[in-house]
Design a protein around this motif. Structure first.
Motif, PDB file in Angstrom:
ATOM      1  N   SER A   9     -14.711 112.577 140.477  1.00 23.82           N
ATOM      2  CA  SER A   9     -13.986 111.852 141.360  1.00 23.82           C
ATOM      3  C   SER A   9     -14.412 112.074 142.805  1.00 23.82           C
ATOM      4  O   SER A   9     -14.794 112.965 143.265  1.00 23.82           O
ATOM      5  CB  SER A   9     -12.580 112.240 141.445  1.00 23.82           C
ATOM      6  OG  SER A   9     -11.885 111.490 142.215  1.00 23.82           O
ATOM      7  N   LYS A  10     -14.429 110.913 143.570  1.00 27.70           N
ATOM      8  CA  LYS A  10     -14.883 111.019 144.733  1.00 27.70           C
ATOM      9  C   LYS A  10     -14.004 111.797 145.706  1.00 27.70           C
ATOM     10  O   LYS A  10     -14.609 112.554 146.683  1.00 27.70           O
ATOM     11  CB  LYS A  10     -14.805 109.405 145.443  1.00 27.70           C
ATOM     12  CG  LYS A  10     -15.393 109.343 146.778  1.00 27.70           C
ATOM     13  CD  LYS A  10     -15.587 107.857 147.146  1.00 27.70           C
ATOM     14  CE  LYS A  10     -16.561 107.673 148.362  1.00 27.70           C
ATOM     15  NZ  LYS A  10     -16.556 106.213 148.836  1.00 27.70           N
ATOM     16  N   SER A  11     -12.822 112.054 145.231  1.00 26.60           N
ATOM     17  CA  SER A  11     -11.840 112.731 145.946  1.00 26.60           C
ATOM     18  C   SER A  11     -12.168 114.582 146.011  1.00 26.60           C
ATOM     19  O   SER A  11     -11.756 115.118 146.562  1.00 26.60           O
ATOM     20  CB  SER A  11     -10.430 112.797 145.456  1.00 26.60           C
ATOM     21  OG  SER A  11     -10.255 113.206 144.024  1.00 26.60           O
ATOM     22  N   ASP A  12     -13.240 114.557 145.091  1.00 31.74           N
ATOM     23  CA  ASP A  12     -13.768 116.184 144.905  1.00 31.74           C
ATOM     24  C   ASP A  12     -14.847 116.180 145.996  1.00 31.74           C
ATOM     25  O   ASP A  12     -15.624 117.379 145.916  1.00 31.74           O
ATOM     26  CB  ASP A  12     -14.010 116.278 143.461  1.00 31.74           C
ATOM     27  CG  ASP A  12     -13.031 116.132 142.621  1.00 31.74           C
ATOM     28  OD1 ASP A  12     -11.662 116.507 142.955  1.00 31.74           O
ATOM     29  OD2 ASP A  12     -13.224 115.810 141.480  1.00 31.74           O
ATOM     30  N   SER A  36     -17.283 110.312 135.919  1.00 29.20           N
ATOM     31  CA  SER A  36     -16.183 110.827 134.995  1.00 29.20           C
ATOM     32  C   SER A  36     -16.605 110.890 133.808  1.00 29.20           C
ATOM     33  O   SER A  36     -17.259 110.073 133.342  1.00 29.20           O
ATOM     34  CB  SER A  36     -15.113 109.891 135.350  1.00 29.20           C
ATOM     35  OG  SER A  36     -13.960 109.986 134.357  1.00 29.20           O
ATOM     36  N   ARG A  39     -14.288 108.332 131.971  1.00 30.03           N
ATOM     37  CA  ARG A  39     -14.183 106.993 132.204  1.00 30.03           C
ATOM     38  C   ARG A  39     -15.750 106.141 132.216  1.00 30.03           C
ATOM     39  O   ARG A  39     -15.941 105.120 132.096  1.00 30.03           O
ATOM     40  CB  ARG A  39     -13.928 106.596 133.738  1.00 30.03           C
ATOM     41  CG  ARG A  39     -12.285 106.888 133.987  1.00 30.03           C
ATOM     42  CD  ARG A  39     -12.139 106.698 135.599  1.00 30.03           C
ATOM     43  NE  ARG A  39     -10.802 107.325 135.650  1.00 30.03           N
ATOM     44  CZ  ARG A  39     -10.587 108.325 136.310  1.00 30.03           C
ATOM     45  NH1 ARG A  39     -11.636 108.872 136.796  1.00 30.03           N
ATOM     46  NH2 ARG A  39      -9.383 108.954 136.456  1.00 30.03           N
ATOM     47  N   CYS A  88      -6.184 119.413 141.041  1.00 27.46           N
ATOM     48  CA  CYS A  88      -6.251 117.851 141.288  1.00 27.46           C
ATOM     49  C   CYS A  88      -4.834 117.559 142.375  1.00 27.46           C
ATOM     50  O   CYS A  88      -3.877 118.086 141.826  1.00 27.46           O
ATOM     51  CB  CYS A  88      -6.125 117.195 140.016  1.00 27.46           C
ATOM     52  SG  CYS A  88      -5.981 115.517 140.205  1.00 27.46           S
ATOM     53  N   ASN A  90      -3.340 114.687 144.384  1.00 29.76           N
ATOM     54  CA  ASN A  90      -3.255 113.172 144.577  1.00 29.76           C
ATOM     55  C   ASN A  90      -2.665 113.196 146.277  1.00 29.76           C
ATOM     56  O   ASN A  90      -2.062 114.062 146.543  1.00 29.76           O
ATOM     57  CB  ASN A  90      -2.215 112.468 143.830  1.00 29.76           C
ATOM     58  CG  ASN A  90      -2.757 112.287 142.268  1.00 29.76           C
ATOM     59  OD1 ASN A  90      -3.905 112.294 142.127  1.00 29.76           O
ATOM     60  ND2 ASN A  90      -1.799 112.631 141.480  1.00 29.76           N
TER      61      ASN A  90
END
Length: 166
Positions: A9-12, A36, A39, A88, A90
């Motif tokens: 994920s880009k958030s990582d 992913s 995905r 993780c 959010n």
């Protein structure tokens, strides 16, 4: 490219950039991929084959929640895989498990398909482990690693020791 860095994920990105920073410090070529396992499974397998063809020797893979990415990668290659379990988060929320779910997913791999693991969020240690693995083959990298460890010891000695006044 000696190391491939994968994360789901880009958030990582901020956490996994720490692996890249260590590899840069040691002059180790790498490429990073955001893919992913859930995905984009076909793209992941295609990219694993691509990095193998490009001469990759170690893979670092960071993932949160079910942390399937390191294990899926390990199932598709014989290259060593170092997993980085990620907490993780959010925006403004956590999944409540603090990354323990990811840690257990990485270390509880089935027999014959191992994934090395570092601490939760410790992408730096994943890169240091990758450097150690590569140092077995590359004498110049081993020399850099030895000098790095000597400096660590010198820094520790100068920052502490016996007779410290509190």
């Amino acid at each position: 490219m000696k190391v491939a860095i994968f994360f789901g994920s880009k958030s990582d990105t901020e956490t996994m950039k720490k692996s890249a920073d260590v590899l840069k410090e040691f002059g180790v070529d790498y490429k990073a991929y955001i893919i992913s396992a859930h995905r984009a499974g076909e793209l992941l397998v295609k990219t694993i084959r691509q990095v193998e063809d490009e001469g990759c020797e170690v893979i670092i893979a960071g993932a949160g929640l079910s942390a399937a990415l390191p294990g899926v990668i390990a199932g598709h290659t014989v290259l060593p895989v170092v997993g980085v379990p990620l907490e993780c988060i959010n925006p403004g929320k956590s999944n409540g498990l603090g990354g323990m779910d990811a840690l257990l997913s990485v270390v509880q791999m089935p027999p014959q398909i191992p994934v090395a693991s570092v601490g939760i969020g410790n992408a730096k240690n994943a890169a240091y482990l990758a450097v150690e693995i590569l140092a077995v083959k590359y004498p110049e990298l081993k020399a850099k690693l030895i000098e790095f460890r000597k400096k660590l010891a010198q820094d520790a000695e100068s920052n502490g020791g016996l007779g410290v006044e509190l």
